[in-house]
Design an enzyme around this catalytic site. Structure first.
Site, PDB file in Angstrom:
ATOM      1  N   TYR A 120      -2.571  -0.558  10.507  1.00 45.06           N
ATOM      2  CA  TYR A 120      -2.413  -0.704   9.054  1.00 45.06           C
ATOM      3  C   TYR A 120      -1.091  -0.089   8.599  1.00 45.06           C
ATOM      4  CZ  TYR A 120      -3.913  -0.932   4.131  1.00 45.06           C
ATOM      5  OH  TYR A 120      -4.006  -1.215   2.776  1.00 45.06           O
ATOM      6  N   SER A 173       0.882  -1.173   0.000  1.00 40.44           N
ATOM      7  CA  SER A 173       0.000   0.000   0.000  1.00 40.44           C
ATOM      8  C   SER A 173       0.913   1.215   0.000  1.00 40.44           C
ATOM      9  CB  SER A 173      -0.849   0.021   1.283  1.00 40.44           C
ATOM     10  OG  SER A 173      -1.519   1.259   1.420  1.00 40.44           O
TER      11      SER A 173
HETATM   12  N1  LIG Z   1      -8.526  -0.529  -1.243  1.00 40.72           N
HETATM   13  C1  LIG Z   1      -7.494   0.276  -1.088  1.00 40.72           C
HETATM   14  O1  LIG Z   1      -7.636   1.511  -1.077  1.00 40.72           O
HETATM   15  C2  LIG Z   1      -6.108  -0.301  -0.929  1.00 40.72           C
HETATM   16  C3  LIG Z   1      -5.012   0.571  -1.078  1.00 40.72           C
HETATM   17  C4  LIG Z   1      -3.733   0.058  -0.933  1.00 40.72           C
HETATM   18  C5  LIG Z   1      -3.550  -1.286  -0.645  1.00 40.72           C
HETATM   19  N2  LIG Z   1      -4.630  -2.112  -0.508  1.00 40.72           N
HETATM   20  C6  LIG Z   1      -4.376  -3.519  -0.198  1.00 40.72           C
HETATM   21  O2  LIG Z   1      -4.918  -4.314  -1.230  1.00 40.72           O
HETATM   22  C7  LIG Z   1      -5.122  -5.639  -0.753  1.00 40.72           C
HETATM   23  C8  LIG Z   1      -6.499  -6.112  -1.186  1.00 40.72           C
HETATM   24  O3  LIG Z   1      -7.475  -5.312  -0.538  1.00 40.72           O
HETATM   25  P1  LIG Z   1      -8.777  -4.764  -1.268  1.00 40.72           P
HETATM   26  O4  LIG Z   1      -8.695  -3.303  -1.276  1.00 40.72           O
HETATM   27  O5  LIG Z   1      -9.002  -5.499  -2.532  1.00 40.72           O
HETATM   28  O6  LIG Z   1      -9.859  -5.120  -0.151  1.00 40.72           O
HETATM   29  P2  LIG Z   1     -11.038  -6.183  -0.123  1.00 40.72           P
HETATM   30  O7  LIG Z   1     -11.508  -6.127   1.296  1.00 40.72           O
HETATM   31  O8  LIG Z   1     -12.002  -5.929  -1.226  1.00 40.72           O
HETATM   32  O9  LIG Z   1     -10.318  -7.580  -0.416  1.00 40.72           O
HETATM   33  C9  LIG Z   1      -9.532  -8.240   0.528  1.00 40.72           C
HETATM   34  C10 LIG Z   1      -9.892  -9.712   0.436  1.00 40.72           C
HETATM   35  O10 LIG Z   1      -8.998 -10.437   1.296  1.00 40.72           O
HETATM   36  C11 LIG Z   1      -9.747 -11.449   1.931  1.00 40.72           C
HETATM   37  N3  LIG Z   1      -9.048 -11.873   3.140  1.00 40.72           N
HETATM   38  C12 LIG Z   1      -8.919 -11.202   4.320  1.00 40.72           C
HETATM   39  N4  LIG Z   1      -8.206 -11.935   5.185  1.00 40.72           N
HETATM   40  C13 LIG Z   1      -7.872 -13.082   4.542  1.00 40.72           C
HETATM   41  C14 LIG Z   1      -7.119 -14.222   4.906  1.00 40.72           C
HETATM   42  N5  LIG Z   1      -6.597 -14.348   6.140  1.00 40.72           N
HETATM   43  N6  LIG Z   1      -6.957 -15.213   4.000  1.00 40.72           N
HETATM   44  C15 LIG Z   1      -7.504 -15.119   2.761  1.00 40.72           C
HETATM   45  N7  LIG Z   1      -8.242 -14.055   2.360  1.00 40.72           N
HETATM   46  C16 LIG Z   1      -8.400 -13.045   3.242  1.00 40.72           C
HETATM   47  C17 LIG Z   1     -11.106 -10.831   2.202  1.00 40.72           C
HETATM   48  O11 LIG Z   1     -12.116 -11.827   2.425  1.00 40.72           O
HETATM   49  C18 LIG Z   1     -11.325 -10.026   0.921  1.00 40.72           C
HETATM   50  O12 LIG Z   1     -12.019 -10.777  -0.067  1.00 40.72           O
HETATM   51  C19 LIG Z   1      -4.930  -5.558   0.763  1.00 40.72           C
HETATM   52  O13 LIG Z   1      -3.654  -6.062   1.097  1.00 40.72           O
HETATM   53  C20 LIG Z   1      -5.014  -4.071   1.041  1.00 40.72           C
HETATM   54  O14 LIG Z   1      -4.329  -3.715   2.212  1.00 40.72           O
HETATM   55  C21 LIG Z   1      -5.891  -1.644  -0.645  1.00 40.72           C
END
Ligand SMILES: NC(=O)c1ccc[n+]([C@@H]2O[C@H](COP(=O)([O-])OP(=O)(O)OC[C@H]3O[C@@H](n4cnc5c(N)ncnc54)[C@H](O)[C@@H]3O)[C@@H](O)[C@H]2O)c1
Length: 260
Positions: free
Chosen positions: A149, A136
């Site tokens: 986070y 991130s």
């Molecule tokens: N959305 C944002 O703004 C953003 C920005 C930067 C980084 N990220 C990162 O992107 C990645 C994906 O997040 P996203 O934004 O798609 O969110 P999201 O919540 O849509 O997807 C995350 C997925 O991970 C799954 N998950 C959680 N814990 C788990 C585990 N222990 N084992 C297997 N699956 C698990 C959840 O069920 C969910 O489907 C994360 O690492 C998040 O920190 C997101």
């Protein structure tokens, strides 16, 4: 690996958001994909949408990672690309309860460590392996509002860097995806503070998948779906006090939009 065509790929947290977009894009590019998510229905739905294989389960615990990698190897043969993408946001400041700090460490950091433990042996032996960690921009900068986070994403970046430093000459490719806001379940528009901070910069998960395909082709460690993050990161390194003052201004704005 510069292209995923024909590769055996695992995407954790692929049941929604960025992981789902990655799984679908990799499938469209001709990869053989295993979609993992702790939400079994979500993993199954995404896998069905792009004709790939769901392997539900916890991608963070030691047993969960072992089960996932075992099932993926049975399906794909050796894994060529592992996307450690699952992540969670918990809590606020130091008052955040230990179980939420611990969950953040487990999913945002130890998931990557445990996967690397099992992947590195065969990868180093054959001189070829590719790990992409969804970190991130919070791992390069910080995320106002959530210490667990920010801290665990810094740790995830540090671990990815360490792996690259230690094993690049043995055929290991490591890349870190560092987006700002992405419209997913994690950032669904319901948090006014997050919306105030990220504003117009929020992108769709498919744009992250585009950046990953381009990033794999150029092979650079950092994949920045928001290119402006590079200047922010450079500014932090060049003048930490000025950078902290700017971030504190954002914090004050979140607390009181009239503070400007
Ligand atoms: N959305 C944002 O703004 C953003 C920005 C930067 C980084 N990220 C990162 O992107 C990645 C994906 O997040 P996203 O934004 O798609 O969110 P999201 O919540 O849509 O997807 C995350 C997925 O991970 C799954 N998950 C959680 N814990 C788990 C585990 N222990 N084992 C297997 N699956 C698990 C959840 O069920 C969910 O489907 C994360 O690492 C998040 O920190 C997101």
């Amino acid at each position: 690996m510069r292209s995923v065509a024909g590769a055996g790929v695992v995407v954790t947290g692929g049941g929604s958001g960025i992981g789902a977009a990655l799984a679908r894009r990799f499938a469209a590019e001709g990869a053989r994909v295993v979609v993992n998510d702790i939400d079994a229905d979500a993993a199954a739905a995404v896998a069905a949408s792009c004709g790939v294989v769901p392997v539900p389960g916890d991608a963070a615990s030691e047993e969960g990672v072992a089960a996932l990698i075992g099932a993926a190897r049975a399906e794909l043969g050796e894994i060529d690309l592992y996307c450690a993408n699952a992540g969670i946001v918990r809590g606020g400041g130091p008052e955040t309860a230990d179980p939420d700090w611990d969950a953040s460490w487990q999913v945002n950091v130890m998931a990557h460590v445990r996967a690397a433990r099992l992947l590195l042996g065969p990868w180093l032996e054959r001189g070829d392996g590719h790990l992409i960690c969804t970190v991130s921009a919070a791992g390069l900068l910080t995320m106002p509002g959530t210490a667990p986070y920010s801290v665990t994403k810094h740790a995830a970046l540090a671990f990815a860097e360490w792996l690259a430093v230690t094993h690049a000459h043995r055929g290991l490719t490591v890349q870190a995806i560092c987006p700002l806001g992405v419209r997913t379940g994690m950032l669904d528009g319901s948090d006014p503070a997050a919306e105030a901070i990220l504003g117009d910069s929020v992108i769709q998960p498919e744009a992250v998948a585009d950046a990953v395909i381009k990033g794999m082709a150029d092979g650079r460690f950092m994949i920045l779906p928001h290119p402006e993050v590079a200047a922010m990161y450079a500014g932090r390194a060049a003048d930490p006090d000025q950078w902290l003052a700017g971030m504190n201004k954002i914090q004050r704005y979140v607390e009181d939009p009239q503070s400007e």
